[in-house]
Design an enzyme around this catalytic site. Structure first.
Site, PDB file in Angstrom:
ATOM      1  N   SER A 176     -45.882  -9.259  -0.059  1.00 51.10           N
ATOM      2  CA  SER A 176     -45.123  -8.142  -0.593  1.00 51.10           C
ATOM      3  C   SER A 176     -45.596  -6.828   0.044  1.00 51.10           C
ATOM      4  O   SER A 176     -45.524  -6.678   1.255  1.00 51.10           O
ATOM      5  CB  SER A 176     -45.256  -8.131  -2.121  1.00 51.10           C
ATOM      6  OG  SER A 176     -44.391  -7.194  -2.717  1.00 51.10           O
ATOM      7  N   ASP A 272     -37.346  -9.113  -9.352  1.00 52.83           N
ATOM      8  CA  ASP A 272     -37.382 -10.194  -8.373  1.00 52.83           C
ATOM      9  C   ASP A 272     -36.193 -10.096  -7.433  1.00 52.83           C
ATOM     10  O   ASP A 272     -36.330 -10.200  -6.210  1.00 52.83           O
ATOM     11  CB  ASP A 272     -37.387 -11.541  -9.095  1.00 52.83           C
ATOM     12  CG  ASP A 272     -37.550 -12.730  -8.159  1.00 52.83           C
ATOM     13  OD1 ASP A 272     -38.248 -12.578  -7.132  1.00 52.83           O
ATOM     14  OD2 ASP A 272     -36.990 -13.797  -8.436  1.00 52.83           O
ATOM     15  N   HIS A 306     -39.444 -13.637  -5.072  1.00 55.40           N
ATOM     16  CA  HIS A 306     -40.541 -12.805  -4.577  1.00 55.40           C
ATOM     17  C   HIS A 306     -41.862 -13.385  -5.080  1.00 55.40           C
ATOM     18  O   HIS A 306     -42.327 -13.071  -6.184  1.00 55.40           O
ATOM     19  CB  HIS A 306     -40.339 -11.375  -5.081  1.00 55.40           C
ATOM     20  CG  HIS A 306     -41.119 -10.350  -4.327  1.00 55.40           C
ATOM     21  ND1 HIS A 306     -40.894 -10.077  -3.002  1.00 55.40           N
ATOM     22  CD2 HIS A 306     -42.121  -9.517  -4.724  1.00 55.40           C
ATOM     23  CE1 HIS A 306     -41.710  -9.116  -2.608  1.00 55.40           C
ATOM     24  NE2 HIS A 306     -42.474  -8.773  -3.635  1.00 55.40           N
TER      25      HIS A 306
END
Length: 327
Positions: A176, A272, A306
Site C-alpha cells: 500500500s 477497500d 487491498h
C-alpha cells in the site's frame, strides 16, 4: 542473551562516519561491506533509546533522531544462520502500509516466510500516514521519513550488520503506502536498490486529477502532520510530485527487478474499493508504460482487494534472493 564476540575493529563505514557515508550514498556507491557486530551502536544521526537483541533472529531498536519528532523503531530480521555462518547477506527494506507500523509484517508472518532464507529484512517505522516523504509542512514537529530512511537508517544498517552494502545487495518492497514508498525510493535514489516490489501500492499519482496526491495530503494532514501536508495544499509542489511519481521516472527502473501485485475484486467496503480500484488502474498504466519502454517486469492481478497476499510475498522473496548478490 548469549551473543557472538564483538569484533576488534569496526567497518570502514563506521569509521568514516556519517559525512563520508552520506557522500557515498548520494553517489549511489558504498565504500565497504560491513563486518560482524554483536550489538548495534549509535551513528548517522541515530541514538538508540530502546533495544532488544534477545531473540536470535528478530532484533528491535528505537531511535532518537532529529529527522522525526518522536522515537521511530525498526525490526531487523536476521537469517537463521546469521550468528554462526560469518557470511555477508543481501538486505530487503520492507515498508509497511498506512495506519500501520514497523511490526506489521511480523504480525503477518515474515518470520515464517523467510525461515532458512539467506537475507536480512529491515522493517522500519514510516508513520501512520508518512508517505515515505519529507513533508512540505508540519505543525507537529519534524516528520522527515525520507531523510530518516535514506540518509540515516541505510548507512546505520550497513555499519552494524553484515550486509552487501551496495546496489546489487539491496531490495525494497512494501504494501500500500509502503509499495508507493518502494517505487519512489527506487527511482529517486537510483543507485540504492536493485529490486523493487509494490504490493497494492500506487504507481501513478497524477491520474484521476491527482487522486493519490490529494489522498497523501488529506491523510497526512489528519493523522501525522496536524494540518500540514506532504505535497502542499491547495497548490502542490509540482517538482516534488514529479520526483516521487513512478510514471514520470520510468528510465530509472531500467535494469532493475520489478514485481507488482494488485487486486481485481475489492470488497464493497468504501475504503477497500477506493484503494484497490485506484491501485489497479495505476498499475495498468505503469505496466503499459514499462512495456512501451521495453523495461521488463513481473506483475499479477489477483482476486481480492487491498491486502497483503502471502503467496505473492513468498514468491517475491524468492525472486529477490535470486536477483541480489548472494550471501
Amino acid at each position: 542473551m548469549v551473543s557472538a564476540p564483538r569484533p576488534t575493529r569496526r567497518t570502514m563505514l563506521k569509521a568514516a562516519g556519517g559525512l563520508t557515508v552520506a557522500a557515498g550514498l548520494g553517489a549511489g556507491t558504498i565504500l565497504a561491506t560491513s563486518l560482524a557486530a554483536s550489538a548495534a551502536d549509535d551513528g548517522f544521526g541515530l541514538h538508540i533509546t530502546e533495544r532488544n537483541e534477545d531473540d536470535p533472529r528478530m532484533w528491535y531498536y528505537r531511535f532518537r533522531t532529529d529527522a522525526i519528532g518522536w522515537a521511530p523503531a525498526v525490526n531487523v530480521l536476521l537469517p537463521s544462520d546469521y550468528h554462526t555462518s560469518g557470511r555477508t547477506y543481501p538486505v530487503l527494506y520492507l515498508l509497511h502500509g498506512g495506519n500501520q507500523d514497523f511490526i506489521a509484517f511480523d504480525r503477518l508472518g515474515i518470520r515464517d516466510w523467510t525461515a532458512g532464507k539467506p537475507m536480512i529484512v529491515v522493517m522500519p517505522d514510516g508513520g501512520k500516514a508518512g508517505w515515505y516523504s519529507n513533508p512540505v509542512s508540519s505543525n507537529t514537529g519534524p516528520r522527515n521519513w525520507e531523510s530518516f530512511h535514506i540518509n540515516q537508517l541505510i548507512p546505520w544498517v550497513d555499519a552494524n550488520f553484515r550486509t552487501h552494502a551496495e546496489f546489487a545487495g539491496r531490495a525494497v518492497a512494501g504494501f500500500s503506502m509502503g509499495g508507493f514508498g518502494a517505487l519512489k525510493y527506487t527511482a529517486k535514489y537510483y543507485g540504492h536498490f536493485a529490486s523493487v516490489s509494490s504490493h497494492s501500492g500506487p504507481a501513478s499519482v497524477r491520474r484521476d486529477a491527482g487522486l493519490v496526491v490529494h489522498w497523501a495530503n488529506v491523510s497526512s494532514a489528519a493523522v501525522d502532520l496536524a494540518g500540514g501536508t506532504i505535497y502542499g495544499a491547495p497548490a502542490w509542489d509540482e517538482a516534488r510530485v514529479t520526483a516521487d511519481n513512478p510514471m514520470e521516472n520510468l528510465e530509472r527502473y531500467r535494469g532493475k527487478r520489478i514485481f507488482l501485485v494488485a487486486g481485481t475484486s475489492p470488497s464493497p467496503d468504501p475504503f477497500d474499493y477506493a484503494n484497490e480500484t485506484q491501485v489497479l488502474a495505476g498499475h495498468r498504466e505503469f505496466k503499459a508504460a514499462l512495456d512501451r519502454a521495453n523495461i521488463p517486469f513481473t506483475a499479477y492481478e489477483d482476486e481480492g482487494g487491498h491486502m497483503v497476499r502471502p503467496n505473492r510475498m513468498i514468491e517475491d522473496l524468492e525472486g529477490i534472493i535470486a536477483h541480489l548478490k548472494k550471501a
